[in-house]
Design an enzyme around this catalytic site. Structure first.
Site, PDB file in Angstrom:
ATOM      1  N   LYS A 145      -3.688   1.215  13.900  1.00 21.95           N
ATOM      2  CA  LYS A 145      -2.918   2.345  14.393  1.00 21.95           C
ATOM      3  C   LYS A 145      -3.821   3.265  15.209  1.00 21.95           C
ATOM      4  CE  LYS A 145      -2.022   6.143  11.754  1.00 21.95           C
ATOM      5  NZ  LYS A 145      -3.073   7.130  11.570  1.00 21.95           N
ATOM      6  N   HIS A 175      -3.118   0.926   6.717  1.00 19.21           N
ATOM      7  CA  HIS A 175      -4.002   0.675   5.571  1.00 19.21           C
ATOM      8  C   HIS A 175      -3.390   1.154   4.250  1.00 19.21           C
ATOM      9  CE1 HIS A 175      -5.337   4.852   6.147  1.00 19.21           C
ATOM     10  NE2 HIS A 175      -5.856   4.795   4.938  1.00 19.21           N
ATOM     11  N   LYS A 179      -3.359  -0.416  -0.246  1.00 22.52           N
ATOM     12  CA  LYS A 179      -3.791   0.297  -1.464  1.00 22.52           C
ATOM     13  C   LYS A 179      -3.181  -0.366  -2.696  1.00 22.52           C
ATOM     14  CE  LYS A 179      -4.488   4.666   0.919  1.00 22.52           C
ATOM     15  NZ  LYS A 179      -5.787   5.271   0.694  1.00 22.52           N
ATOM     16  N   GLU A 213      -4.283  16.195   1.880  1.00 24.41           N
ATOM     17  CA  GLU A 213      -5.709  16.002   2.157  1.00 24.41           C
ATOM     18  C   GLU A 213      -6.433  17.340   2.171  1.00 24.41           C
ATOM     19  OE1 GLU A 213      -6.603  12.566   4.984  1.00 24.41           O
ATOM     20  OE2 GLU A 213      -4.844  13.477   5.865  1.00 24.41           O
ATOM     21  N   ASP A 232       0.669  11.083  13.078  1.00 27.57           N
ATOM     22  CA  ASP A 232      -0.549  10.559  12.442  1.00 27.57           C
ATOM     23  C   ASP A 232      -0.254   9.993  11.046  1.00 27.57           C
ATOM     24  OD1 ASP A 232      -3.445  10.228  12.349  1.00 27.57           O
ATOM     25  OD2 ASP A 232      -3.450  11.826  10.852  1.00 27.57           O
ATOM     26  N   HIS A 237       2.278   5.953   7.503  1.00 31.88           N
ATOM     27  CA  HIS A 237       1.925   5.850   6.088  1.00 31.88           C
ATOM     28  C   HIS A 237       3.061   6.321   5.155  1.00 31.88           C
ATOM     29  CE1 HIS A 237      -1.896   4.983   7.714  1.00 31.88           C
ATOM     30  NE2 HIS A 237      -2.382   6.206   7.776  1.00 31.88           N
ATOM     31  N   LYS A 328      -3.265  18.629   6.220  1.00 30.04           N
ATOM     32  CA  LYS A 328      -4.727  18.749   6.167  1.00 30.04           C
ATOM     33  C   LYS A 328      -5.083  20.093   5.563  1.00 30.04           C
ATOM     34  CE  LYS A 328      -5.336  15.070   8.861  1.00 30.04           C
ATOM     35  NZ  LYS A 328      -5.742  13.797   8.280  1.00 30.04           N
TER      36      LYS A 328
END
Ligand code: BG6
Length: 480
Positions: A145, A175, A179, A213, A232, A237, A328
């Protein structure tokens, strides 16, 4: 004891972008761990590719530094791993180096071309691999990505790749699908009979998906400012987490059966009302700069936080909202899916406080695991009182001492070599996710919508709390 490591057949893995950040942080350490686990056939090889004019020894020194910082393995093992590695300098968009690459690859082993490079190079590299006959009908191509910026650009990338490779050869990495807990979510739902009968709107009040995060965007502000949390994180995700939580049981565990069901979830998503969205941007605090400082754009209206309410309009989920949030500079690093079951239809304990209904929390990080919150009698004397008790399971506890949890990239790269696309996004899935996200982003752009400021170390902007409050619900706390 039977080893749980199943070796893969001999391969040539050609890694474009071999000196880049992702390669250094994730791909080289991941490959080294799989090598240490004994998963590689003896004559497997990894060929690093980048523009830089490096000798093989120089390149091996870089790989050695990358794996040493992630692993204090013994020198003999590192040197055995480095022996598998070759290096070719190639100009991805030009003609230099391709003959050398052709000479360095073999066509009688599994071939995987991993493009850890900017998407603008995908088409050019795919074309050269095909035109020069380096890739075969059996080769795999792996892309990272961001897979596009919107529906139109994702379609272009798909067209460029499909002009040279067939869909069954294309591995689009998200990704999050690698997990451990994400796969466990499928095991939990489809290998147990306990949950699935309850897994619907009649029994589930709502679902919260959080990817929080602590990190700022410092250091990658230029990329991030063109992207924002929606592109993003949410389009990929969080969307994948939503799909795996909401999808119907596939009839079998094959790549296309699983991906067909995920696609149906995305196609069932209702358009999101602007009133069901909270957008935020972190402000400066103490010696921590603001989002605008980090992005280098003092007028930026890009969001570093998003919270939204999503409705899956189908028989299983009508009436059960999914709340998604990610950001974030929040209080803690925490990713989880929390499934809130409805309260009992009739309460036989009059006048007693019921602490909370049942909540199943599936933790992705940190401490991958699951917790089921239940209500029990408060033990001991004092009459009938209720309290909350949790059934807790941390997956790391179930691993044997010698084992360490695999990083997502380790698993995904080995799946590429095995030829298993289950944990990779299909082209139509990615396009459907953009088709859902595009109008949301377009609305912000049209209205020049400014995100609400929030404090570093908080749980996001006020609007995010209100989004829940309005529905008579509350977010689970992020950290204590
Ligand atoms: C990446 C995003 O895809 O995922 C980053 O571009 C984000 O912004 C990262 O920080 C999060 O991944 P993880 O595995 O650390 O949760």
């Amino acid at each position: 004891m039977v080893s749980r490591v199943i070796p893969v057949n001999a391969f040539d893995l050609v890694l474009f972008g071999a000196t880049g950040d992702l390669a250094r942080r994730k791909i080289w350490p991941g490959l080294f761990h799989r090598f240490l686990a004994g998963q590689f056939a003896d004559d497997s090889r990894i060929i690093g590719v980048s523009r830089s004019d490096l000798s093989r020894a120089d390149f091996q020194a870089k790989v050695s530094a990358a794996i040493s910082s992630a692993h204090d393995g013994d020198k003999d093992k590192i040197s055995a791993f480095l022996d598998l590695i070759d290096y070719v300098s190639v100009d991805a968009a030009g003609d230099r180096g391709w003959d050398n690459l052709e000479a360095a690859t073999r066509s009688d082993v599994i071939q995987a071309f991993y493009l850890s490079v900017a998407p603008k190079f995908f088409g050019a590299i795919a074309r050269r691999l095909r035109d020069r006959g380096i890739a075969t009908e059996e080769s795999r191509i792996v892309v990272e990505k961001p897979f596009g910026h919107d529906l139109a650009s994702a379609r272009t990338l798909n067209a460029e790749l499909r002009a040279c490779f067939q869909e069954h050869q294309i591995y689009r990495i998200d990704h999050y699908l690698g997990k451990e807990t994400v796969q466990n979510l499928m095991a939990l739902r489809f290998a147990n009979s306990l949950f699935e009968p309850l897994w619907n709107a009649s029994h589930i009040d709502h679902v919260q998906i959080t990817v929080s995060e602590k990190l700022s965007v410092d250091g990658r502000g230029e990329y991030y400012d063109q992207s924002g949390a929606m592109r993003d994180m949410v389009q990929n995700h969080l969307m994948q987490l939503l799909c795996l939580t909401a999808m119907e049981p596939p009839s079998k565990f094959t790549p296309n059966a699983v991906r067909n069901e995920k696609l149906k979830v995305i196609e069932a998503l209702e358009a999101v009302e602007s009133s069901d969205i909270a957008r935020g941007q972190y402000r400066a605090s103490g010696d921590q700069g603001s989002y605008r400082d980090h992005s280098g754009n003092d007028k930026s209206i890009t969001e570093s936080f998003i919270g939204l309410k999503v409705n899956v309009a189908n028989w299983r989920w009508a009436g059960t909202p999914f709340y998604l949030r990610t950001g974030k500079c929040l209080r803690e690093r925490l990713s989880e899916i929390a499934v809130y079951f409805r309260n009992p239809p009739h309460m036989i304990f009059p006048g007693l406080d019921v602490p909370q209904g049942n909540v199943l929390v599936i933790r992705l990080q940190p401490d991958e695991g699951m917790t089921l919150h239940t209500t029990i009698k408060d033990p001991g004397p004092g009459g009938m009182r209720l309290t909350e008790a949790s059934l807790d399971m941390t997956f790391a506890d179930s691993l044997k001492d010698a084992e360490r949890p695999q990083d997502a990239y380790e698993r995904l790269i080995m799946d590429v070599i095995r030829g298993d696309q289950t944990l990779f996004m299909r082209g139509d899935e990615v396009e459907a996710a953009w088709a859902w996200a595009d109008p949301i982003i377009a609305d912000w752009t049209d209205r020049n919508l400014k995100p609400q400021q929030y404090d570093v170390g908080s749980s996001g902007p006020e609007d995010s709390l209100l989004l829940m409050h309005r529905d008579g619900r509350r977010w689970r706390p992020i950290g204590n």
